[in-house]
Design a protein around this motif. Structure first.
Motif, PDB file in Angstrom:
ATOM      1  N   ALA A 150       0.822  -1.217   0.000  1.00 20.10           N
ATOM      2  CA  ALA A 150       0.000   0.000   0.000  1.00 20.10           C
ATOM      3  C   ALA A 150       0.848   1.256   0.000  1.00 20.10           C
ATOM      4  O   ALA A 150       0.337   2.351  -0.272  1.00 20.10           O
ATOM      5  CB  ALA A 150      -0.929  -0.004   1.216  1.00 20.10           C
ATOM      6  N   ARG A 151       2.149   1.118   0.277  1.00 21.89           N
ATOM      7  CA  ARG A 151       3.016   2.295   0.227  1.00 21.89           C
ATOM      8  C   ARG A 151       3.136   2.829  -1.198  1.00 21.89           C
ATOM      9  O   ARG A 151       3.587   3.959  -1.401  1.00 21.89           O
ATOM     10  CB  ARG A 151       4.402   1.956   0.775  1.00 21.89           C
ATOM     11  N   GLY A 152       2.723   2.020  -2.185  1.00 22.39           N
ATOM     12  CA  GLY A 152       2.736   2.499  -3.564  1.00 22.39           C
ATOM     13  C   GLY A 152       1.865   3.730  -3.745  1.00 22.39           C
ATOM     14  O   GLY A 152       2.175   4.612  -4.554  1.00 22.39           O
ATOM     15  N   ASP A 153       0.776   3.808  -2.980  1.00 26.06           N
ATOM     16  CA  ASP A 153      -0.070   4.999  -3.055  1.00 26.06           C
ATOM     17  C   ASP A 153       0.660   6.210  -2.493  1.00 26.06           C
ATOM     18  O   ASP A 153       0.488   7.330  -2.974  1.00 26.06           O
ATOM     19  CB  ASP A 153      -1.372   4.757  -2.287  1.00 26.06           C
ATOM     20  N   MET A 154       1.503   5.981  -1.468  1.00 28.26           N
ATOM     21  CA  MET A 154       2.308   7.080  -0.937  1.00 28.26           C
ATOM     22  C   MET A 154       3.295   7.579  -1.995  1.00 28.26           C
ATOM     23  O   MET A 154       3.561   8.783  -2.105  1.00 28.26           O
ATOM     24  CB  MET A 154       3.090   6.629   0.302  1.00 28.26           C
ATOM     25  N   GLU A 155       3.835   6.641  -2.778  1.00 23.75           N
ATOM     26  CA  GLU A 155       4.745   7.039  -3.853  1.00 23.75           C
ATOM     27  C   GLU A 155       4.026   7.929  -4.866  1.00 23.75           C
ATOM     28  O   GLU A 155       4.610   8.871  -5.412  1.00 23.75           O
ATOM     29  CB  GLU A 155       5.299   5.793  -4.545  1.00 23.75           C
ATOM     30  N   ASN A 156       2.754   7.641  -5.110  1.00 24.73           N
ATOM     31  CA  ASN A 156       1.985   8.488  -6.026  1.00 24.73           C
ATOM     32  C   ASN A 156       1.803   9.889  -5.465  1.00 24.73           C
ATOM     33  O   ASN A 156       1.801  10.873  -6.205  1.00 24.73           O
ATOM     34  CB  ASN A 156       0.621   7.857  -6.299  1.00 24.73           C
ATOM     35  N   ARG A 157       1.629   9.995  -4.145  1.00 22.23           N
ATOM     36  CA  ARG A 157       1.491  11.312  -3.530  1.00 22.23           C
ATOM     37  C   ARG A 157       2.802  12.100  -3.630  1.00 22.23           C
ATOM     38  O   ARG A 157       2.797  13.310  -3.843  1.00 22.23           O
ATOM     39  CB  ARG A 157       1.081  11.168  -2.063  1.00 22.23           C
ATOM     40  N   TYR A 164       3.992  17.909 -10.198  1.00 20.44           N
ATOM     41  CA  TYR A 164       2.938  18.876 -10.485  1.00 20.44           C
ATOM     42  C   TYR A 164       2.934  20.084  -9.556  1.00 20.44           C
ATOM     43  O   TYR A 164       2.276  21.081  -9.849  1.00 20.44           O
ATOM     44  CB  TYR A 164       1.574  18.184 -10.424  1.00 20.44           C
ATOM     45  N   LEU A 165       3.643  19.984  -8.425  1.00 15.58           N
ATOM     46  CA  LEU A 165       3.704  21.114  -7.496  1.00 15.58           C
ATOM     47  C   LEU A 165       5.138  21.591  -7.310  1.00 15.58           C
ATOM     48  O   LEU A 165       5.461  22.223  -6.305  1.00 15.58           O
ATOM     49  CB  LEU A 165       3.073  20.721  -6.150  1.00 15.58           C
ATOM     50  N   PHE A 166       5.996  21.233  -8.255  1.00 17.59           N
ATOM     51  CA  PHE A 166       7.332  21.813  -8.402  1.00 17.59           C
ATOM     52  C   PHE A 166       8.256  21.560  -7.215  1.00 17.59           C
ATOM     53  O   PHE A 166       9.124  22.378  -6.910  1.00 17.59           O
ATOM     54  CB  PHE A 166       7.222  23.319  -8.668  1.00 17.59           C
ATOM     55  N   GLY A 186       5.299  21.903  -0.236  1.00 19.39           N
ATOM     56  CA  GLY A 186       4.504  21.176   0.756  1.00 19.39           C
ATOM     57  C   GLY A 186       3.252  21.936   1.151  1.00 19.39           C
ATOM     58  O   GLY A 186       2.182  21.343   1.338  1.00 19.39           O
ATOM     59  N   PHE A 187       3.366  23.264   1.287  1.00 15.25           N
ATOM     60  CA  PHE A 187       2.183  24.084   1.573  1.00 15.25           C
ATOM     61  C   PHE A 187       1.151  23.947   0.447  1.00 15.25           C
ATOM     62  O   PHE A 187      -0.051  23.825   0.701  1.00 15.25           O
ATOM     63  CB  PHE A 187       2.577  25.553   1.731  1.00 15.25           C
ATOM     64  N   ALA A 188       1.638  23.984  -0.791  1.00 12.79           N
ATOM     65  CA  ALA A 188       0.732  23.852  -1.935  1.00 12.79           C
ATOM     66  C   ALA A 188       0.041  22.491  -1.918  1.00 12.79           C
ATOM     67  O   ALA A 188      -1.168  22.388  -2.175  1.00 12.79           O
ATOM     68  CB  ALA A 188       1.506  24.041  -3.237  1.00 12.79           C
ATOM     69  N   MET A 207      -8.410  12.841  -7.868  1.00 10.55           N
ATOM     70  CA  MET A 207      -7.636  13.328  -9.006  1.00 10.55           C
ATOM     71  C   MET A 207      -6.277  13.846  -8.546  1.00 10.55           C
ATOM     72  O   MET A 207      -6.117  14.305  -7.420  1.00 10.55           O
ATOM     73  CB  MET A 207      -8.393  14.442  -9.731  1.00 10.55           C
ATOM     74  N   SER A 208      -5.319  13.797  -9.442  1.00  8.59           N
ATOM     75  CA  SER A 208      -3.997  14.337  -9.144  1.00  8.59           C
ATOM     76  C   SER A 208      -4.059  15.858  -9.096  1.00  8.59           C
ATOM     77  O   SER A 208      -5.012  16.481  -9.574  1.00  8.59           O
ATOM     78  CB  SER A 208      -2.994  13.893 -10.205  1.00  8.59           C
ATOM     79  N   ALA A 209      -3.024  16.449  -8.521  1.00  4.60           N
ATOM     80  CA  ALA A 209      -2.965  17.909  -8.453  1.00  4.60           C
ATOM     81  C   ALA A 209      -2.961  18.521  -9.845  1.00  4.60           C
ATOM     82  O   ALA A 209      -3.524  19.596 -10.068  1.00  4.60           O
ATOM     83  CB  ALA A 209      -1.722  18.340  -7.673  1.00  4.60           C
ATOM     84  N   SER A 210      -2.345  17.827 -10.793  1.00  3.41           N
ATOM     85  CA  SER A 210      -2.304  18.339 -12.163  1.00  3.41           C
ATOM     86  C   SER A 210      -3.702  18.437 -12.759  1.00  3.41           C
ATOM     87  O   SER A 210      -4.066  19.452 -13.363  1.00  3.41           O
ATOM     88  CB  SER A 210      -1.429  17.427 -13.026  1.00  3.41           C
TER      89      SER A 210
END
Length: 254
Positions: A150-157, A164-166, A186-188, A207-210
Motif C-alpha cells: 500500500a506504500r505504492g499509493d504514498m509514492e503516487n502522492r 505537479y507542485l514543483f 509542501g504548503f501547496a 484526481m492528481s494535483a495536475s
C-alpha cells in the motif's frame, strides 16, 4: 500518513536515503502521542530505510514497522523449500505464480530474531523474491500485499508533489534555498488536500494535483466588478461549471 503530508525534508546528494529518518520519526511519534497516546503507529518503508538501530528504536518505543530488506544468501537459503514449490507450480500451470512465506530470521547485527515475510514469485523471467521485516505476527499475504504494498499509493502522492507542485525545483547551490522551495511545495500540496476534502463523493476526489489545477483552477473567465457585487462569467462550453459552482459554495464561510 494516508494522503496527508507529514514532513518535507531535503537531503544533500552525498547522504544516504535514510539520513535523519530516525530523528524525524522520533519527533513525529512524540507529537502524535501527545494528542493520541493509544494510537497504533506503523513505520513503513522500502529497503532504503532499513537500519538495525532504527528497528531497535521502534521495538523499544512500541512502534510497529514493515520495512523492506535486500535479499542475501542467508535469506535465499531460508526460502529454498517454498521457492521450489512455487517454481514447480509455475512449470505445471505456465502462468506467473506468487506466494508468501513467513519465517523467523536474525541477522548478525540483530540482538534477537524478527519476523520476515518473503514474497516468492516465479514467472517467465525467472524468480523474483522480495523480503519484508515485520514487527507483528500476522498473515503473510495481508502483511505484504495489503499493508506493505500500500506504500505504492504514498509514492503516487510524492510524485504528485514532485511533478505537479514543483518540489523538484531545487537548482540553487544553497541547501536552505532548495529546502525553502520544498516547504512551499509542501504548503501547496496541503492546500490541494484541503481542496479534495471538499470534493468528497465527486469525480474529483482522487484526481492528481495536475488534473485539479487544469479542470478547476486554471479556468478562463471574465470578472465584472461594481459597487454591489462581483460577477464571474464563465464560458458555456466549460464542462465543469456546475462542479466548480458547488465547490465555491462549500468554501464560502457559513
Amino acid at each position: 500518513c494516508g494522503r496527508h503530508l507529514l514532513v518535507s525534508y531535503l537531503r544533500t546528494s552525498n547522504r544516504s536515503d535514510s539520513r535523519h529518518s530516525w530523528a524525524i520519526l522520533a519527533l513525529l511519534v512524540k507529537f502524535i502521542r501527545q494528542y493520541w497516546p493509544n494510537t497504533r503507529i506503523v513505520f513503513r518503508g522500502d529497503s532504503g530505510f532499513y537500519r538495525p538501530r532504527l528497528l531497535s528504536w521502534c521495538d523499544r518505543n512500541n512502534v510497529d514497522y514493515l520495512v523492506g530488506i535486500s535479499k542475501n544468501s542467508r535469506l535465499l537459503k531460508d526460502v529454498e523449500a517454498p521457492s521450489k514449490l512455487v517454481r514447480d507450480t509455475h512449470q505445471k500451470v505456465g502462468d506467473k505464480i506468487a506466494a508468501t512465506y513467513r519465517f523467523r530470521y536474525q541477522a548478525r547485527s540483530w540482538k534477537y530474531p524478527r519476523w520476515v515475510v518473503a514474497r516468492l514469485e516465479e514467472g517467465e523471467l525467472g524468480s523474483n523474491p522480495r523480503f519484508v521485516i515485520s514487527s507483528r505476527y500476522d498473515d503473510g499475504f495481508k502483511l505484504y500485499y495489503e499493508q506493505y504494498c500500500a506504500r505504492g499509493d504514498m509514492e503516487n502522492r510524492i510524485k504528485d508533489q514532485q511533478l505537479y507542485l514543483f518540489a523538484d525545483r531545487t537548482s540553487s547551490v544553497q541547501w536552505w534555498t532548495n529546502q525553502w522551495r520544498l516547504i512551499l511545495s509542501g504548503f501547496a500540496y496541503t492546500l490541494f488536500e484541503r481542496l479534495r476534502a471538499h470534493l468528497k463523493k465527486t469525480p474529483f476526489e482522487r484526481m492528481s494535483a495536475s488534473n485539479l489545477r487544469l479542470k478547476l483552477i486554471k479556468v478562463g473567465a471574465v470578472i465584472i466588478r461594481n459597487t454591489r457585487r462581483i460577477r464571474v462569467l464563465m464560458s458555456d462550453s466549460y464542462p465543469y461549471k456546475d462542479e466548480l459552482t458547488d465547490l465555491v459554495r462549500r468554501l464560502v464561510p457559513g
